[in-house]
Design a protein around this motif. Structure first.
Motif, PDB file in Angstrom:
ATOM      1  N   LYS A  65       8.676 -20.776 -14.855  1.00 10.60           N
ATOM      2  CA  LYS A  65       9.957 -20.057 -14.733  1.00 10.60           C
ATOM      3  C   LYS A  65      10.241 -19.660 -13.284  1.00 10.60           C
ATOM      4  CE  LYS A  65      10.165 -18.310 -19.485  1.00 10.60           C
ATOM      5  NZ  LYS A  65       9.088 -19.179 -20.008  1.00 10.60           N
ATOM      6  N   VAL A  66       9.984 -20.603 -12.379  1.00 12.02           N
ATOM      7  CA  VAL A  66      10.335 -20.429 -10.960  1.00 12.02           C
ATOM      8  C   VAL A  66      11.060 -21.698 -10.512  1.00 12.02           C
ATOM      9  CG1 VAL A  66       8.367 -18.917 -10.440  1.00 12.02           C
ATOM     10  CG2 VAL A  66       8.135 -21.398 -10.143  1.00 12.02           C
ATOM     11  N   PRO A  67      11.902 -21.608  -9.469  1.00  7.57           N
ATOM     12  CA  PRO A  67      12.572 -22.826  -8.984  1.00  7.57           C
ATOM     13  C   PRO A  67      11.605 -23.746  -8.249  1.00  7.57           C
ATOM     14  CG  PRO A  67      13.198 -20.923  -7.652  1.00  7.57           C
ATOM     15  CD  PRO A  67      12.362 -20.395  -8.772  1.00  7.57           C
ATOM     16  N   TYR A  68      11.942 -25.037  -8.246  1.00  5.14           N
ATOM     17  CA  TYR A  68      11.138 -26.042  -7.536  1.00  5.14           C
ATOM     18  C   TYR A  68      11.895 -26.502  -6.301  1.00  5.14           C
ATOM     19  CZ  TYR A  68       9.568 -30.771  -6.369  1.00  5.14           C
ATOM     20  OH  TYR A  68       9.169 -31.888  -5.690  1.00  5.14           O
ATOM     21  N   VAL A  69      11.179 -26.787  -5.213  1.00  2.00           N
ATOM     22  CA  VAL A  69      11.818 -27.306  -4.010  1.00  2.00           C
ATOM     23  C   VAL A  69      11.066 -28.538  -3.517  1.00  2.00           C
ATOM     24  CG1 VAL A  69      10.500 -25.761  -2.472  1.00  2.00           C
ATOM     25  CG2 VAL A  69      12.656 -26.755  -1.678  1.00  2.00           C
ATOM     26  N   ASN A  70      11.820 -29.598  -3.238  1.00  6.93           N
ATOM     27  CA  ASN A  70      11.251 -30.802  -2.638  1.00  6.93           C
ATOM     28  C   ASN A  70      11.373 -30.661  -1.127  1.00  6.93           C
ATOM     29  OD1 ASN A  70      10.812 -33.370  -1.526  1.00  6.93           O
ATOM     30  ND2 ASN A  70      11.517 -34.403  -3.375  1.00  6.93           N
ATOM     31  N   LEU A  71      10.282 -30.397  -0.448  1.00  7.75           N
ATOM     32  CA  LEU A  71      10.322 -30.111   0.986  1.00  7.75           C
ATOM     33  C   LEU A  71      10.678 -31.337   1.817  1.00  7.75           C
ATOM     34  CD1 LEU A  71       7.225 -27.749   1.292  1.00  7.75           C
ATOM     35  CD2 LEU A  71       9.628 -27.125   1.243  1.00  7.75           C
ATOM     36  N   GLU A  72      10.516 -32.526   1.251  1.00  8.80           N
ATOM     37  CA  GLU A  72      10.857 -33.740   1.989  1.00  8.80           C
ATOM     38  C   GLU A  72      12.361 -33.937   2.062  1.00  8.80           C
ATOM     39  OE1 GLU A  72       8.852 -36.978   0.186  1.00  8.80           O
ATOM     40  OE2 GLU A  72       6.850 -36.211   0.597  1.00  8.80           O
ATOM     41  N   ARG A  73      13.105 -33.302   1.136  1.00  5.95           N
ATOM     42  CA  ARG A  73      14.555 -33.480   1.109  1.00  5.95           C
ATOM     43  C   ARG A  73      15.289 -32.160   1.293  1.00  5.95           C
ATOM     44  NH1 ARG A  73      13.405 -37.294  -3.232  1.00  5.95           N
ATOM     45  NH2 ARG A  73      14.017 -35.799  -4.807  1.00  5.95           N
ATOM     46  N   VAL A 216      23.570 -29.013   9.235  1.00  5.06           N
ATOM     47  CA  VAL A 216      23.572 -30.137  10.173  1.00  5.06           C
ATOM     48  C   VAL A 216      22.915 -31.314   9.463  1.00  5.06           C
ATOM     49  CG1 VAL A 216      22.824 -30.984  12.425  1.00  5.06           C
ATOM     50  CG2 VAL A 216      23.403 -28.562  12.135  1.00  5.06           C
ATOM     51  N   ARG A 217      23.663 -32.407   9.362  1.00  6.63           N
ATOM     52  CA  ARG A 217      23.133 -33.600   8.703  1.00  6.63           C
ATOM     53  C   ARG A 217      23.125 -34.773   9.683  1.00  6.63           C
ATOM     54  NH1 ARG A 217      25.951 -34.749   3.071  1.00  6.63           N
ATOM     55  NH2 ARG A 217      27.900 -34.457   4.230  1.00  6.63           N
ATOM     56  N   TYR A 218      22.123 -35.628   9.536  1.00  4.72           N
ATOM     57  CA  TYR A 218      21.976 -36.808  10.380  1.00  4.72           C
ATOM     58  C   TYR A 218      22.048 -38.053   9.503  1.00  4.72           C
ATOM     59  CZ  TYR A 218      20.206 -33.640  13.992  1.00  4.72           C
ATOM     60  OH  TYR A 218      20.086 -32.635  14.913  1.00  4.72           O
ATOM     61  N   ARG A 219      22.768 -39.070   9.978  1.00  3.50           N
ATOM     62  CA  ARG A 219      22.777 -40.347   9.266  1.00  3.50           C
ATOM     63  C   ARG A 219      21.717 -41.244   9.881  1.00  3.50           C
ATOM     64  NH1 ARG A 219      26.115 -42.448   5.667  1.00  3.50           N
ATOM     65  NH2 ARG A 219      27.818 -40.994   6.118  1.00  3.50           N
ATOM     66  N   VAL A 220      20.656 -41.476   9.125  1.00  2.00           N
ATOM     67  CA  VAL A 220      19.532 -42.292   9.590  1.00  2.00           C
ATOM     68  C   VAL A 220      19.419 -43.509   8.680  1.00  2.00           C
ATOM     69  CG1 VAL A 220      17.058 -42.358  10.066  1.00  2.00           C
ATOM     70  CG2 VAL A 220      18.331 -40.238  10.443  1.00  2.00           C
ATOM     71  N   ASP A 221      19.468 -44.695   9.266  1.00  2.00           N
ATOM     72  CA  ASP A 221      19.418 -45.941   8.501  1.00  2.00           C
ATOM     73  C   ASP A 221      20.489 -45.961   7.407  1.00  2.00           C
ATOM     74  OD1 ASP A 221      17.329 -46.891  10.026  1.00  2.00           O
ATOM     75  OD2 ASP A 221      15.787 -46.109   8.690  1.00  2.00           O
ATOM     76  N   GLY A 222      21.662 -45.413   7.735  1.00  2.00           N
ATOM     77  CA  GLY A 222      22.794 -45.469   6.821  1.00  2.00           C
ATOM     78  C   GLY A 222      22.848 -44.363   5.786  1.00  2.00           C
ATOM     79  N   ILE A 223      21.828 -43.509   5.713  1.00  2.00           N
ATOM     80  CA  ILE A 223      21.772 -42.449   4.706  1.00  2.00           C
ATOM     81  C   ILE A 223      21.864 -41.082   5.383  1.00  2.00           C
ATOM     82  CG2 ILE A 223      20.417 -41.433   2.845  1.00  2.00           C
ATOM     83  CD1 ILE A 223      21.343 -44.245   2.220  1.00  2.00           C
ATOM     84  N   LEU A 224      22.736 -40.213   4.874  1.00  2.00           N
ATOM     85  CA  LEU A 224      22.850 -38.859   5.413  1.00  2.00           C
ATOM     86  C   LEU A 224      21.690 -38.000   4.926  1.00  2.00           C
ATOM     87  CD1 LEU A 224      26.627 -37.842   5.235  1.00  2.00           C
ATOM     88  CD2 LEU A 224      25.182 -37.891   7.267  1.00  2.00           C
ATOM     89  N   GLU A 225      21.049 -37.309   5.867  1.00  5.89           N
ATOM     90  CA  GLU A 225      19.924 -36.441   5.531  1.00  5.89           C
ATOM     91  C   GLU A 225      20.159 -35.063   6.134  1.00  5.89           C
ATOM     92  OE1 GLU A 225      16.448 -38.332   7.037  1.00  5.89           O
ATOM     93  OE2 GLU A 225      16.655 -40.101   5.771  1.00  5.89           O
ATOM     94  N   GLU A 226      20.078 -34.050   5.285  1.00  5.83           N
ATOM     95  CA  GLU A 226      20.262 -32.679   5.750  1.00  5.83           C
ATOM     96  C   GLU A 226      18.964 -32.207   6.406  1.00  5.83           C
ATOM     97  OE1 GLU A 226      21.746 -28.387   3.923  1.00  5.83           O
ATOM     98  OE2 GLU A 226      21.923 -30.229   2.746  1.00  5.83           O
ATOM     99  N   LYS A 227      19.050 -31.821   7.672  1.00  8.17           N
ATOM    100  CA  LYS A 227      17.840 -31.497   8.426  1.00  8.17           C
ATOM    101  C   LYS A 227      17.785 -30.055   8.916  1.00  8.17           C
ATOM    102  CE  LYS A 227      15.668 -35.465   8.539  1.00  8.17           C
ATOM    103  NZ  LYS A 227      14.351 -35.603   7.908  1.00  8.17           N
ATOM    104  N   LEU A 228      18.924 -29.389   8.949  1.00 10.53           N
ATOM    105  CA  LEU A 228      18.957 -28.110   9.637  1.00 10.53           C
ATOM    106  C   LEU A 228      20.048 -27.228   9.050  1.00 10.53           C
ATOM    107  CD1 LEU A 228      17.689 -26.686  12.158  1.00 10.53           C
ATOM    108  CD2 LEU A 228      19.557 -27.652  13.487  1.00 10.53           C
ATOM    109  N   ILE A 229      19.777 -25.924   8.981  1.00 10.78           N
ATOM    110  CA  ILE A 229      20.785 -24.952   8.573  1.00 10.78           C
ATOM    111  C   ILE A 229      20.902 -23.911   9.680  1.00 10.78           C
ATOM    112  CG2 ILE A 229      21.385 -23.152   6.920  1.00 10.78           C
ATOM    113  CD1 ILE A 229      19.927 -24.782   4.789  1.00 10.78           C
TER     114      ILE A 229
END
Length: 574
Positions: A65-73, A216-229
């Motif tokens: 009963k806790v939230p899960y976070v995927n640290l890679e994404r 802040v999101r970066y497009r790397v190899d055509g895919i947008l990835e959120e890297k920074l808040i």
């Protein structure tokens, strides 16, 4: 955290059963194995890798009963890192990833989110409320190494710490803004965002205001990835800093603006095209990065080969006619045209291009950028080109009837014309041009070849591994490839994928490659275009004459271990 009580184990098993992650038979076997070996069921699941890590952790989080976070994404808030020192993060195996300034709350990923003693310690250490999230222990260790080293979050965190001394407001007034954007911390934040983009091989940077913060999101190899808040309070200062670099109006926020600037990173000069747009939460900024020294790839390096490459080279070798490259925005059409032009441009020919915008500078080529405000459009430029004694003309994009007709006329009057068109496949180009108003008899006299393409990600060689795909995948590949299927009957060749490592930022991919189909304009195709046949009929005829489709090209690259089946289905299925 191992779950040891019988009731707890039963609850976790119920969730695994409910989520259909394990069959009832496998669950009974697990219980038996646990009794015989004395090991926790969770440990057995991990040792035998019965369930993918992320799916198991999501089920475990539901049980706890806790939230899960995927640290890679997950995008990390640089402010959050400043609240917990690295030594504490490593000792307690925790990593902060988001700070809510309004609620004074810190989101923390933990291997054991029910460890109340650690949570209480972190609350006293930070003076903030702690919201625990479940994450894999290995992912937490990797995140600590990544975030506390000299990378984007550490640098921006340091700069943000300095901004606290400059101002502490959620909203800046315009008079104070003028002062803040020239302060070193804001300049450092923008500089670090740009430098990280270069290191991450990003093609675009998106700075997007949200209700409570800026991502802040970066497009790397055509895919947008959120890297920074970033904190919402510095958004206006960051945007204004970028506007000053781009020579844009910092007090004009109601309309979109476009600009550009150049910066140097790792010894390279990089052109940055800047576009701003007003949104409900503030101005969004998109920056396109283009290396001045970037080498234009050859056609084989782009992924063209075999029959497609032979047909295209034969079409390019003709002294006049039109070659059209098709695909959606971002599919690499312009890069393919640059690759062709860089090979055929010599001192003996006059090559002229009209582009929006000019992305790469090609030696010996006269490149013109459209300027609608000054009346310089694709059609007006193309009309003037014909008075400049050109041999080869590139029209960046055919958007309207006038441009289409002028391009065809140029091809008919002895020029070699290259252009792009937004269609899903090669067979759809001729019907689209006819729909634009080009007469079929003129079109068939000018068309040399039509190429369609997509760009997909390459598997990272350093973490490439083989796996046995489901039978349904193999059956689909056999059906699509037909006579091109290389394996013998009964054989099931292994496929490849990237395991994910630090070198590819745990994506399993590194770099990009194209999938192509080249449709030569044969006598049979000419007859179909003259009859205004639909794209499906033209495609069927081209395939019967030996055209390799993009899906087939993609599947062949999958079998060779260049890319994955998921990438081909993502970009080439239409």
């Amino acid at each position: 955290m191992a779950v040891k009580s019988a009731a707890a184990v039963q609850s976790l098993l119920d969730i695994l059963k409910e989520e259909k992650l394990l069959s009832p038979e496998r669950l009974k076997q697990l219980q038996l194995d646990s009794i015989q070996t004395g090991k926790d069921i969770e440990d057995i699941i991990r040792e035998k890798k019965l369930i993918p890590e992320e799916q198991f952790l999501q089920a475990k989080a539901k049980f706890l009963k806790v939230p899960y976070v995927n640290l890679e994404r997950t995008a990390f808030d640089p402010q959050s890192i400043s609240f917990i020192p690295r030594s504490v993060a490593e000792y307690y195996l925790v990593v902060p990833f988001h700070y809510n300034s309004k609620a004074k709350e810190l989101k923390v990923a933990m291997a054991n989110p029910l460890d109340l003693e650690t949570i209480e310690f972190l609350q006293k250490k930070t003076g903030l409320g702690i919201k625990p999230y479940l994450a894999a222990a290995e992912r937490i260790k990797e995140a600590i190494d990544r975030l506390y080293s000299q990378k984007i979050t550490a640098e921006v965190s340091k700069a943000l710490g300095e901004t606290e001394k400059v101002y502490d407001k959620n909203v800046l007034d315009i008079d104070h803004l003028e002062h803040v954007i020239h302060e070193a911390p804001i300049a450092k934040v923008v500089s670090t965002i740009l430098q990280f983009a270069v290191k991450a091989r990003a093609s675009d940077i998106h700075i997007e205001p949200q209700e409570g913060d800026t991502r802040v999101r970066y497009r790397v190899d055509g895919i947008l990835e959120e890297k920074l808040i970033l904190p919402r309070r510095i958004h206006d200062a960051v945007v204004s800093r970028i506007k000053i670099l781009s020579d844009l109006k910092i007090d004009e926020k109601r309309v979109p603006q476009d600009g550009r600037f150049t910066f140097r990173a790792d010894g390279e000069e990089i052109d940055v095209r800047v576009s701003t747009a007003p949104t409900v939460y503030g101005e969004k900024v998109v920056m396109r990065l283009l290396k001045k020294t970037q080498k234009i790839p050859t056609l084989p390096e782009l992924g063209l080969r075999g029959r497609s490459l032979v047909d295209l080279r034969e079409a390019v070798s003709r002294p006049h006619g039109m070659i059209v490259i098709c695909g959606p925005t971002g599919s690499g059409k312009t890069t393919t045209l640059y690759s062709i032009l860089s090979k055929i441009s010599t001192n003996k020919v006059n090559v002229m291009t009209i582009e929006d915008p000019v992305e790469y500078r090609i030696k010996g080529v006269n490149q013109v950028q459209v300027n609608p405000q000054a009346g310089l459009t694709f059609s007006s430029a193309l009309r003037s080109f014909l008075r400049q004694d050109p041999d080869i003309i590139m029209v960046g994009e055919i958007r309207d009837k006038e441009t289409a007709q002028l391009a065809v006329e140029a091809a008919l009057t002895g020029h070699l014309v290259f252009s792009t068109l937004h269609t899903n496949d090669a067979a759809g180009a001729a019907p689209r041009l006819v729909d634009m108003g080009v007469e079929p008899f003129l079109l068939v006299s000018s068309l040399n070849a039509i190429v369609a393409q997509r760009v997909l990600r390459r598997i990272h060689n350093d973490c490439k591994e083989t796996y046995k795909p489901p039978a349904s995948i193999i059956a689909n590949m056999k059906k699509v490839l037909g006579p091109l299927w290389p394996a013998k009957d009964g054989e099931s060749p292994p496929l490849y994928r990237g395991r994910g490592c630090n070198g590819c930022d745990h994506t399993g991919y590194y770099g990009r490659i194209g999938v192509f189909e080249t449709l030569p304009v044969t006598n049979a195709i000419i007859q179909l275009i003259l009859k205004r046949a639909p794209a499906e009929v033209i495609k069927k005829q081209a395939v019967s004459e030996g055209m390799i489709t993009m899906m087939q090209d993609g599947y062949l690259k999958v079998l060779e271990g260049i890319t994955t089946i998921e990438e081909v289905l993502r970009v080439a299925k239409y």
